[in-house]
Motif scaffolding. Structure first.
Motif, PDB file in Angstrom:
ATOM      1  N   ASP A 247      35.235  83.823  82.992  1.00 24.74           N
ATOM      2  CA  ASP A 247      34.673  83.379  81.544  1.00 24.74           C
ATOM      3  C   ASP A 247      33.850  83.187  80.633  1.00 24.74           C
ATOM      4  O   ASP A 247      33.286  82.449  81.492  1.00 24.74           O
TER       5      ASP A 247
ATOM      6  N   ASP B 108      33.284  80.290  78.336  1.00 26.42           N
ATOM      7  CA  ASP B 108      33.703  78.384  78.643  1.00 26.42           C
ATOM      8  C   ASP B 108      34.570  78.621  78.310  1.00 26.42           C
ATOM      9  O   ASP B 108      35.833  78.954  79.370  1.00 26.42           O
ATOM     10  N   LEU B 109      34.500  76.668  79.016  1.00 29.08           N
ATOM     11  CA  LEU B 109      35.659  76.347  79.401  1.00 29.08           C
ATOM     12  C   LEU B 109      37.064  76.325  78.595  1.00 29.08           C
ATOM     13  O   LEU B 109      38.297  76.698  79.773  1.00 29.08           O
ATOM     14  N   ASP B 110      36.663  76.770  77.557  1.00 30.79           N
ATOM     15  CA  ASP B 110      38.143  76.865  76.288  1.00 30.79           C
ATOM     16  C   ASP B 110      39.051  78.418  76.819  1.00 30.79           C
ATOM     17  O   ASP B 110      40.232  78.248  76.910  1.00 30.79           O
ATOM     18  N   ALA B 111      38.395  79.075  76.963  1.00 33.37           N
ATOM     19  CA  ALA B 111      38.429  80.466  77.049  1.00 33.37           C
ATOM     20  C   ALA B 111      38.833  80.915  78.337  1.00 33.37           C
ATOM     21  O   ALA B 111      40.080  80.629  79.200  1.00 33.37           O
TER      22      ALA B 111
ATOM     23  N   SER C   4      40.593  77.537  80.567  1.00 26.67           N
ATOM     24  CA  SER C   4      41.351  77.313  80.396  1.00 26.67           C
ATOM     25  C   SER C   4      43.003  77.690  80.033  1.00 26.67           C
ATOM     26  O   SER C   4      44.038  78.067  80.435  1.00 26.67           O
ATOM     27  N   SER C   5      42.764  78.571  79.038  1.00 29.36           N
ATOM     28  CA  SER C   5      43.703  79.866  78.419  1.00 29.36           C
ATOM     29  C   SER C   5      43.818  80.822  78.714  1.00 29.36           C
ATOM     30  O   SER C   5      45.709  80.840  78.910  1.00 29.36           O
TER      31      SER C   5
END
Length: 418
Positions: free
Chosen positions: A93, A95-98, A100-101
């Motif tokens: 992924d 980044d972290l947000d991607a 986590s999603s």
């Protein structure tokens, strides 16, 4: 002093011996755990003795999202029966947000997003060149249970039947497949002990058509669904081709061709709506044979068109490509017919210009074939498959079917642009 050194050395040896296979692979100097969907930490050592799948994927790539949806169902079914099974997500992924999603939709474990070194190490170790990629590891690397690298294909083809995903089991499944192909008939493909019919439209609703009435005909199995965007484009084309083939056969006094919808719709209302637009036959919604057919023909995406010959044997699983290339002329889809059509294309290609300036594209397009840079492609005009001859941009890879080219005068086009 020597006694102390000996004791320390023995402790190191014991520590190495007690470090399991998965701890060496999935842990790092700073981390001995994996993430769980609940946010808790699970010791890597808890995986020892289990069959473990390493899922290499990323949220930004649509095939990964599609495969993950399929894998979730397989995982949950297996976990309900086999506790000694686990999957670990190895993220690519952005980044972290991607991360986590995407991971929020997964019921299995994951390497923390921040542990870049472990993810790189696993990618190198297993020569991962594309995603999604699913690698299966056995608790013990016995000769008959070596690492299995084609997990994505196995999940699509066999689902839970492939467990425990070792080479011994896969060899058994392949032998069973061979026997099924050799003994394949239309009746044992489409019927089961509860049903010996398919559905057809009437003015009064759906009626049952005996499968026995289809024996001896060329049958196209159409794997499709209302929610599928490519299906929405291909279905009208298939309807047009179907009606033309049926008309030509009727003029000869023959009834030798039929299409059967094998639906992947998510609910009966969607199935009813979608099937109402089609002039052919269908398996009932939610029929148990649907999954078996998907596995038998290794259907990896829809729309997918399989052609079954009058003898009940498979002619081709590439019916969609043949329809796109040759329309109704592809009937009866045999190798002899395809060879005849390819020769016609060769002859027609001799009259095509070697270079065109295509409307809507800023570069010259060169005529290419399989032997000089062509091959299977997706047409940039109609978004459908193609092969053999194509017009190709050597600068950017843009490709179109010869029939989709809209040639314009380059000089006039440049004058208008300026």
């Amino acid at each position: 002093m020597r006694a102390e050194m000996k004791h320390e050395a023995q402790a190191v040896v014991n520590n190495i011996c007690n470090t399991g296979k998965f701890s060496q692979l999935l842990a790092s100097q700073d981390r001995d755990y994996l993430l769980s969907p609940t946010g808790s930490q699970v010791k890597v050592s808890d995986l020892e003795g289990k069959v473990v799948g390493l899922l290499f994927a990323a949220n930004w790539y649509p095939p990964c999202r599609g495969f993950t949806q399929v894998l979730v169902g397989i995982y949950e079914e297996l976990k309900s029966s086999f506790r000694e099974f686990e999957i670990v997500y190895v993220s690519s992924d952005e980044d972290l947000d991607a991360f986590s999603s995407f991971y929020g939709n997964m019921p299995w474990l994951a390497i923390p997003f921040s542990d870049l070194e472990t993810k790189k190490s696993l990618t190198r170790k297993y020569d991962v060149e594309g995603i999604p990629c699913l690698i299966f590891l056995q608790p013990q690397d016995r000769k008959d249970q070596a690492t299995v690298r084609d997990g994505v294909e196995l999940i699509y083809r066999y689902g839970v039947q492939a467990y425990p995903f070792c080479n011994e089991r896969l060899e058994q499944l392949r032998k069973e497949d061979k026997i099924k192909r050799e003994n394949q008939t239309l009746l044992n493909l489409l019927s089961n002990r509860h049903r010996d019919y398919v559905l057809s439209h009437t003015h009064f609703g759906l009626k049952q058509v005996p499968l026995a009435s289809l024996v001896g005909k060329t049958i196209a199995l159409y794997f499709s669904a209302e929610w599928c965007v490519p299906c929405a484009k291909f279905t009208p084309k298939l309807i047009s081709v179907y009606e033309k083939i049926k008309q030509e056969l009727a003029e000869k006094g023959e009834e030798d061709f039929e299409v059967v919808l094998v639906s992947s719709d998510r609910d009966k209302a969607s199935f009813d709506s979608y099937y109402s637009s089609m002039p052919w036959l269908a398996l009932p919604f939610g029929d148990t044979e649907t999954k078996n057919l998907v596995r038998h023909f290794n259907v990896q995406g829809i729309p997918w068109l399989v052609i079954i010959g009058p003898d009940g044997k498979t002619i081709t699983v590439h019916g969609r490509s043949l329809i796109n290339l040759y329309r109704e002329n592809a009937y009866p889809f045999t190798n002899a017919k395809v060879e005849e059509l390819e020769k016609q294309l060769e002859q027609e290609a001799k009259d095509l210009p070697a270079l065109v300036y295509h409307e809507g594209h800023g570069h010259d397009l060169n005529l290419v074939s399989d032997g000089n840079g062509g091959g299977p492609f997706i047409c940039c005009v109609c978004d459908e498959q193609g092969s053999n001859w194509a017009y190709q941009c050597l600068q950017c890879g843009y490709e179109v079917h010869p029939k989709c080219v809209r040639s314009v005068d380059r000089h006039n086009s440049l004058l208008i642009a300026n």
